[in-house]
Design a protein around this motif. Structure first.
Motif, mmCIF file in Angstrom:
data_model
loop_
_atom_site.group_PDB
_atom_site.id
_atom_site.type_symbol
_atom_site.label_atom_id
_atom_site.label_comp_id
_atom_site.label_asym_id
_atom_site.label_seq_id
_atom_site.Cartn_x
_atom_site.Cartn_y
_atom_site.Cartn_z
ATOM 1 N N PRO A 343 -5.042 13.176 3.621
ATOM 2 C CA PRO A 343 -5.806 12.262 4.486
ATOM 3 C C PRO A 343 -7.003 11.645 3.771
ATOM 4 O O PRO A 343 -7.398 10.518 4.086
ATOM 5 C CB PRO A 343 -6.241 13.153 5.651
ATOM 6 N N TRP A 344 -7.584 12.360 2.814
ATOM 7 C CA TRP A 344 -8.692 11.818 2.022
ATOM 8 C C TRP A 344 -8.267 10.541 1.313
ATOM 9 O O TRP A 344 -8.940 9.499 1.406
ATOM 10 C CB TRP A 344 -9.165 12.879 1.034
ATOM 11 N N VAL A 345 -7.124 10.584 0.622
ATOM 12 C CA VAL A 345 -6.632 9.415 -0.096
ATOM 13 C C VAL A 345 -6.244 8.300 0.876
ATOM 14 O O VAL A 345 -6.507 7.112 0.627
ATOM 15 C CB VAL A 345 -5.441 9.796 -1.001
ATOM 16 N N VAL A 346 -5.629 8.664 1.987
ATOM 17 C CA VAL A 346 -5.220 7.658 2.978
ATOM 18 C C VAL A 346 -6.441 6.930 3.541
ATOM 19 O O VAL A 346 -6.457 5.698 3.657
ATOM 20 C CB VAL A 346 -4.406 8.312 4.112
ATOM 21 N N VAL A 347 -7.480 7.688 3.891
ATOM 22 C CA VAL A 347 -8.695 7.076 4.434
ATOM 23 C C VAL A 347 -9.360 6.177 3.389
ATOM 24 O O VAL A 347 -9.782 5.049 3.696
ATOM 25 C CB VAL A 347 -9.681 8.159 4.917
ATOM 26 N N LEU A 348 -9.450 6.668 2.168
ATOM 27 C CA LEU A 348 -10.036 5.855 1.099
ATOM 28 C C LEU A 348 -9.243 4.562 0.898
ATOM 29 O O LEU A 348 -9.821 3.489 0.683
ATOM 30 C CB LEU A 348 -10.103 6.638 -0.212
ATOM 31 N N GLY A 349 -7.911 4.675 0.959
ATOM 32 C CA GLY A 349 -7.085 3.485 0.819
ATOM 33 C C GLY A 349 -7.348 2.482 1.924
ATOM 34 O O GLY A 349 -7.433 1.270 1.673
ATOM 35 N N GLY A 350 -7.483 2.967 3.157
ATOM 36 C CA GLY A 350 -7.776 2.076 4.265
ATOM 37 C C GLY A 350 -9.119 1.385 4.106
ATOM 38 O O GLY A 350 -9.258 0.180 4.368
ATOM 39 N N VAL A 351 -10.134 2.146 3.664
ATOM 40 C CA VAL A 351 -11.450 1.551 3.446
ATOM 41 C C VAL A 351 -11.400 0.516 2.331
ATOM 42 O O VAL A 351 -12.012 -0.560 2.422
ATOM 43 C CB VAL A 351 -12.487 2.644 3.121
ATOM 44 N N LEU A 352 -10.638 0.823 1.258
ATOM 45 C CA LEU A 352 -10.542 -0.116 0.142
ATOM 46 C C LEU A 352 -9.900 -1.426 0.576
ATOM 47 O O LEU A 352 -10.313 -2.506 0.139
ATOM 48 C CB LEU A 352 -9.754 0.510 -1.005
ATOM 49 N N VAL A 353 -8.884 -1.344 1.417
ATOM 50 C CA VAL A 353 -8.271 -2.572 1.934
ATOM 51 C C VAL A 353 -9.324 -3.419 2.653
ATOM 52 O O VAL A 353 -9.398 -4.643 2.469
ATOM 53 C CB VAL A 353 -7.099 -2.243 2.882
ATOM 54 N N GLY A 354 -10.149 -2.780 3.469
ATOM 55 C CA GLY A 354 -11.212 -3.501 4.149
ATOM 56 C C GLY A 354 -12.212 -4.109 3.180
ATOM 57 O O GLY A 354 -12.665 -5.248 3.366
ATOM 58 N N VAL A 355 -12.567 -3.355 2.139
ATOM 59 C CA VAL A 355 -13.495 -3.860 1.127
ATOM 60 C C VAL A 355 -12.921 -5.092 0.441
ATOM 61 O O VAL A 355 -13.614 -6.108 0.253
ATOM 62 C CB VAL A 355 -13.816 -2.761 0.092
ATOM 63 N N LEU A 356 -11.649 -5.023 0.061
ATOM 64 C CA LEU A 356 -11.022 -6.146 -0.640
ATOM 65 C C LEU A 356 -10.936 -7.379 0.247
ATOM 66 O O LEU A 356 -11.116 -8.511 -0.222
ATOM 67 C CB LEU A 356 -9.629 -5.748 -1.132
ATOM 68 N N ARG A 357 -10.681 -7.171 1.517
ATOM 69 C CA ARG A 357 -10.654 -8.317 2.431
ATOM 70 C C ARG A 357 -12.037 -8.937 2.576
ATOM 71 O O ARG A 357 -12.189 -10.156 2.611
ATOM 72 C CB ARG A 357 -10.121 -7.883 3.791
ATOM 73 N N ALA A 358 -13.055 -8.093 2.639
ATOM 74 C CA ALA A 358 -14.428 -8.601 2.748
ATOM 75 C C ALA A 358 -14.844 -9.357 1.488
ATOM 76 O O ALA A 358 -15.704 -10.249 1.549
ATOM 77 C CB ALA A 358 -15.387 -7.447 3.007
ATOM 78 N N LEU A 359 -14.223 -9.015 0.358
ATOM 79 C CA LEU A 359 -14.577 -9.644 -0.911
ATOM 80 C C LEU A 359 -13.869 -10.974 -1.140
ATOM 81 O O LEU A 359 -14.171 -11.663 -2.127
ATOM 82 C CB LEU A 359 -14.235 -8.699 -2.073
#
Length: 492
Positions: A343-359
């Protein structure tokens, strides 16, 4: 499939980036203390058996292999089109330095604000280190790119003997470093640092050889010999030999396989190249499937953003779940702790997707700037000297950040920050006047190399502008494009 467009080379780069991100996330563990403080114990040192995991996570030889393959073809085409070495190097430097400088500038801004607000220096230093832990690759790759015109001349004259010779010299440097042990002098440290270029340069040169069919062509004899010989050499060097199993830096471990790269790292890199060549036919067949190839292209398009920003989600999760005490905390390295890695990796992946969209707006802005500031492919004279000076200053700053982080000792790194800013400014100062020769299309004007234009770029929202900054690493290892001859307005 033509030599100038080998999908397998794109796959190697995308796979390497994905494994780097996953590896960093897996080995990063947080611990919240009773006083509310958060630390990140070094997993490889705290749980020694995890050092075996680095055999899978140390995948960067594949990136240097793909990078050499692409750079060899790109420089050969640019040279044939009349480009200068300075122009070609300057174009590739801008592709990497522009998004890196923006990332560094934003992180340094945050460091400055936090330092001014009195944030705990130890916490600030930890965060600064986490945000720069991936930077070691950038100065090495920039230096190898700068040396490519010379290295390619050696390749054309001596072929596979060049990486062999570099490997022998690298082994000699490694012997000197190991023999000096803990009594290393500054001179030994400086000589040892050459192995960053020699060891990774071997793999980079093997990329030239691979592109030109010097590694066995369609025959499996050479790849088998590399895989078996490199694997056996690695086993001997870490078994009865003096080197540790870990292929990632472990604090206090001497000798190290990465700082500087050791004989064991060289052996592992050769073995990894051999395996990559052996599995190439199978992977190429899989890449003929539209869905597989589309996934590789999407990952490649986001390679630079993935590489630069993938540790930011760790800070977001730390603030959201660890500072608040919401995160479960089983014993560090226990079975329950490992179960929570998923779940740690899954959550980080979800946050990264959000970061990339914001960028995305920032990426489009970088793309527009990149098209306008790319140096002339025929760069010569005083402008070329300014570019080389700027590249040198930038590399120095990136080396500092790679070794010390963005907030060493909890302080703002004034001189390295200035060095990166001045370095980028000097590189960009050589840009041609609007309408001047070369412009964004280089010597080739507005036509694509080989008449090929990126269909994906035309279909995507914002065209090239949506992905130029994002795809800087992809461009660095993309075999089907010449930086001296780019379609006008194409951002990748």
């Amino acid at each position: 499939m033509s030599r100038d467009r080998d999908r397998y080379v794109d796959f190697l780069r995308a796979w390497a980036i994905l494994i780097v991100v996953l590896g960093h996330w897996v080995i990063t563990g947080l611990v919240r203390h009773p006083d509310g403080g958060i630390t990140a114990p070094e997993l490889l040192a705290t749980v020694p058996w995890t050092q075996w995991l680095t055999l899978g996570f140390q995948i960067m030889p594949l990136f240097f292999l793909a990078g050499g393959y692409a750079a060899g073809g790109s420089w050969a085409r640019a040279r044939a089109g009349g480009a200068s070495a300075s122009g070609w190097v300057g174009q590739r430097a801008v592709r990497l330095l522009l998004p890196t400088a923006v990332y560094s500038g934003l992180v340094l801004l945050a460091v400055g604000v936090c330092a001014g607000l009195g944030v705990d220096p130890a916490t600030l230093a930890l965060v600064g280190w986490a945000m720069a832990m991936q930077f070691w690759f950038l100065p090495v790759y920039l230096l190898l790119s700068a040396l490519t015109p010379m290295l390619y001349i050696l390749h054309e004259r001596w072929g596979a003997r060049v990486p062999a010779g570099m490997g022998v010299v690298g082994l000699g440097v490694g012997v000197l470093v190991v023999a000096a042990d803990s009594s290393r002098s500054g001179i030994v440290e400086a000589v040892g640092a050459l192995n960053h270029l020699l060891v990774w340069g071997v793999v980079y040169q093997l990329g030239f050889c691979w592109r030109d069919g010097m590694l066995g062509g369609g025959r499996r004899t050479v790849p088998i010999a590399m895989a078996v010989g490199g694997g056996a050499g690695f086993a001997a060097l870490v078994g009865p030999g003096p080197f540790p199993i870990s292929l990632i830096l472990v604090t206090g471990q001497e000798p190290s396989n990465t700082n500087p790269p050791s004989a064991a790292m060289l052996a592992w890199a050769v073995a990894q190249v051999g395996v990559a060549l052996l599995v190439a036919p199978v992977v190429r067949r899989a890449l003929e499937r539209a869905r597989v190839w589309r996934a590789v292209r999407v990952l490649g398009a986001g390679s630079m953003a993935l590489y630069l920003w993938h540790m930011l989600p760790v800070l977001v999760v730390a603030a959201a779940f660890y500072l608040t005490g919401l995160a479960p905390e089983p014993g560090y390295g226990s079975a329950a702790w490992w179960a929570l890695r998923v779940p740690w990796v899954v959550v980080l992946g979800g946050v990264l997707v959000g970061v990339l969209r914001a960028l995305r707006p920032l990426e489009r802005g970088l793309a527009a700037v990149d098209v306008r500031v790319r140096p002339d492919a025929g760069l010569r004279g005083a402008a070329a000297w300014r570019m080389w000076a700027g590249l040198g200053a930038s590399v120095w700053a990136l080396v500092y950040f790679a070794g010390h982080g963005f907030a060493y000792g909890g302080e703002f790194p004034v001189w390295p920050a200035a060095g990166l800013g001045v370095g980028l400014g000097l590189v960009l100062a050589v840009l041609p006047r609007r309408g001047g020769k070369g412009g964004e299309g280089g010597l080739g004007g507005g036509r694509a190399e080989g008449g090929e234009r990126s269909k994906e770029g035309r279909r995507s929202k914002g065209g090239a502008g949506a992905r130029a900054g994002n795809g800087a690493l992809e461009e660095a290892v993309r075999p089907g494009r010449s930086l001296a001859r780019r379609p006008r307005g194409e951002g990748r």
